[in-house]
Design a protein around this motif. Structure first.
Motif, PDB file in Angstrom:
ATOM      1  N   THR A   1       0.853  -1.186   0.000  1.00  0.00           N
ATOM      2  CA  THR A   1       0.000   0.000   0.000  1.00  0.00           C
ATOM      3  C   THR A   1       0.892   1.241   0.000  1.00  0.00           C
ATOM      4  O   THR A   1       2.095   1.161   0.292  1.00  0.00           O
ATOM      5  N   ALA A   2       0.287   2.372  -0.319  1.00  0.00           N
ATOM      6  CA  ALA A   2       1.047   3.623  -0.307  1.00  0.00           C
ATOM      7  C   ALA A   2       1.611   3.882   1.091  1.00  0.00           C
ATOM      8  O   ALA A   2       2.751   4.315   1.240  1.00  0.00           O
ATOM      9  N   GLU A   3       0.812   3.595   2.111  1.00  0.00           N
ATOM     10  CA  GLU A   3       1.275   3.805   3.495  1.00  0.00           C
ATOM     11  C   GLU A   3       2.454   2.888   3.825  1.00  0.00           C
ATOM     12  O   GLU A   3       3.434   3.305   4.423  1.00  0.00           O
ATOM     13  N   ARG A   4       2.382   1.635   3.384  1.00  0.00           N
ATOM     14  CA  ARG A   4       3.478   0.694   3.644  1.00  0.00           C
ATOM     15  C   ARG A   4       4.749   1.136   2.912  1.00  0.00           C
ATOM     16  O   ARG A   4       5.847   1.034   3.440  1.00  0.00           O
ATOM     17  N   GLN A   5       4.604   1.654   1.697  1.00  0.00           N
ATOM     18  CA  GLN A   5       5.760   2.158   0.962  1.00  0.00           C
ATOM     19  C   GLN A   5       6.386   3.338   1.704  1.00  0.00           C
ATOM     20  O   GLN A   5       7.607   3.438   1.816  1.00  0.00           O
ATOM     21  N   ARG A   6       5.542   4.235   2.230  1.00  0.00           N
ATOM     22  CA  ARG A   6       6.066   5.388   2.981  1.00  0.00           C
ATOM     23  C   ARG A   6       6.795   4.940   4.246  1.00  0.00           C
ATOM     24  O   ARG A   6       7.850   5.480   4.582  1.00  0.00           O
ATOM     25  N   ILE A   7       6.250   3.956   4.934  1.00  0.00           N
ATOM     26  CA  ILE A   7       6.898   3.442   6.154  1.00  0.00           C
ATOM     27  C   ILE A   7       8.262   2.852   5.800  1.00  0.00           C
ATOM     28  O   ILE A   7       9.269   3.129   6.463  1.00  0.00           O
ATOM     29  N   PHE A   8       8.303   2.044   4.741  1.00  0.00           N
ATOM     30  CA  PHE A   8       9.560   1.422   4.312  1.00  0.00           C
ATOM     31  C   PHE A   8      10.590   2.486   3.964  1.00  0.00           C
ATOM     32  O   PHE A   8      11.729   2.447   4.439  1.00  0.00           O
ATOM     33  N   LEU A   9      10.195   3.449   3.134  1.00  0.00           N
ATOM     34  CA  LEU A   9      11.146   4.464   2.667  1.00  0.00           C
ATOM     35  C   LEU A   9      11.607   5.375   3.799  1.00  0.00           C
ATOM     36  O   LEU A   9      12.776   5.751   3.857  1.00  0.00           O
ATOM     37  N   THR A  10      10.715   5.711   4.722  1.00  0.00           N
ATOM     38  CA  THR A  10      11.094   6.544   5.864  1.00  0.00           C
ATOM     39  C   THR A  10      12.094   5.811   6.758  1.00  0.00           C
ATOM     40  O   THR A  10      13.102   6.377   7.176  1.00  0.00           O
ATOM     41  N   ALA A  11      11.816   4.545   7.031  1.00  0.00           N
ATOM     42  CA  ALA A  11      12.743   3.753   7.849  1.00  0.00           C
ATOM     43  C   ALA A  11      14.083   3.587   7.138  1.00  0.00           C
ATOM     44  O   ALA A  11      15.138   3.630   7.778  1.00  0.00           O
ATOM     45  N   LEU A  12      14.056   3.435   5.823  1.00  0.00           N
ATOM     46  CA  LEU A  12      15.294   3.301   5.071  1.00  0.00           C
ATOM     47  C   LEU A  12      16.115   4.583   5.138  1.00  0.00           C
ATOM     48  O   LEU A  12      17.334   4.552   5.310  1.00  0.00           O
ATOM     49  N   ALA A  13      15.444   5.734   5.054  1.00  0.00           N
ATOM     50  CA  ALA A  13      16.152   7.015   5.146  1.00  0.00           C
ATOM     51  C   ALA A  13      16.737   7.222   6.540  1.00  0.00           C
ATOM     52  O   ALA A  13      17.795   7.831   6.687  1.00  0.00           O
TER      53      ALA A  13
END
Length: 194
Positions: A31-43
């Motif tokens: 989901t868009a929310e899951r993608q944001r969580i992944f990318l934020t944690a990666l950053a």
């Protein structure tokens, strides 16, 4: 008589009338929310496995999404997240280089001591790579500060002249330690060495 070759009839496209099934997004999918969580944690971490854990997905799934043709924005955001994490990781590396990392000393299953040991090797590595312009050999150019210094130095040497100040030669006694000084006793008693 002129013969025209017979053109075989093109087979009908078996998928010409096919209408793809519209699938609803999966609740456990990207989901868009899951993608944001992944990318934020990666950053924040710079660690793909930590980002996957935060988003509740596997690394295999993350890489599959990254390589999809329609996920170019996700792949670019992934790359930017890794670049953003570099400044945080560089700060952590400088902290370890200057303050060190904690080392624990255990004896018979009990923690008996902790120490922090700075890392000279890590500090040298960081400085060489982050400020490489400071550590590169300088090329002598016409506008080089060192070239200007040599020119000024030689001109100043040429301006030196004799003067009347005596030049006392250094003797071996100049290198001997001074004897301790004695101070007068304010009460009039014998002098004591300090």
């Amino acid at each position: 008589m002129h013969h025209q070759p017979i053109q075989p009839e093109a087979p009908a496209d078996p998928l010409a009338d096919y209408i793809p099934v519209t699938l609803s997004p999966r609740h456990d999918g990207w989901t868009a929310e899951r993608q944001r969580i992944f990318l934020t944690a990666l950053a924040e971490t710079g660690c793909i496995s930590d980002a996957c854990k935060a988003a509740g997905v596997t690394a295999r799934s993350a890489y599959r999404l990254r390589h999809r043709a329609d996920a170019d924005a996700f792949a670019r955001a992934w790359d930017d997240a890794l670049l953003a994490s570099v400044s945080r990781l560089a700060a952590l590396a400088f902290e370890r280089a200057t303050y060190g990392s904690t080392r624990e000393l255990w004896k018979n299953g009990a923690l008996v001591a902790e120490s922090r040991e700075p890392s000279d090797k890590l500090l040298m590595f960081l400085l060489q790579h982050l400020r490489s312009e400071w550590f590169r050999p300088k090329k002598a150019t016409s506008n080089s500060p060192s070239r200007g210094a040599w020119g000024r130095f030689n001109a100043l040497l040429d301006e030196l002249a004799d003067n009347g100040e005596p030049a006392d030669p250094l003797l071996a006694r100049h290198y001997e330690p001074e004897p301790p000084q004695t101070l007068p006793d304010p009460l009039g008693e014998a002098d004591e060495e300090w």
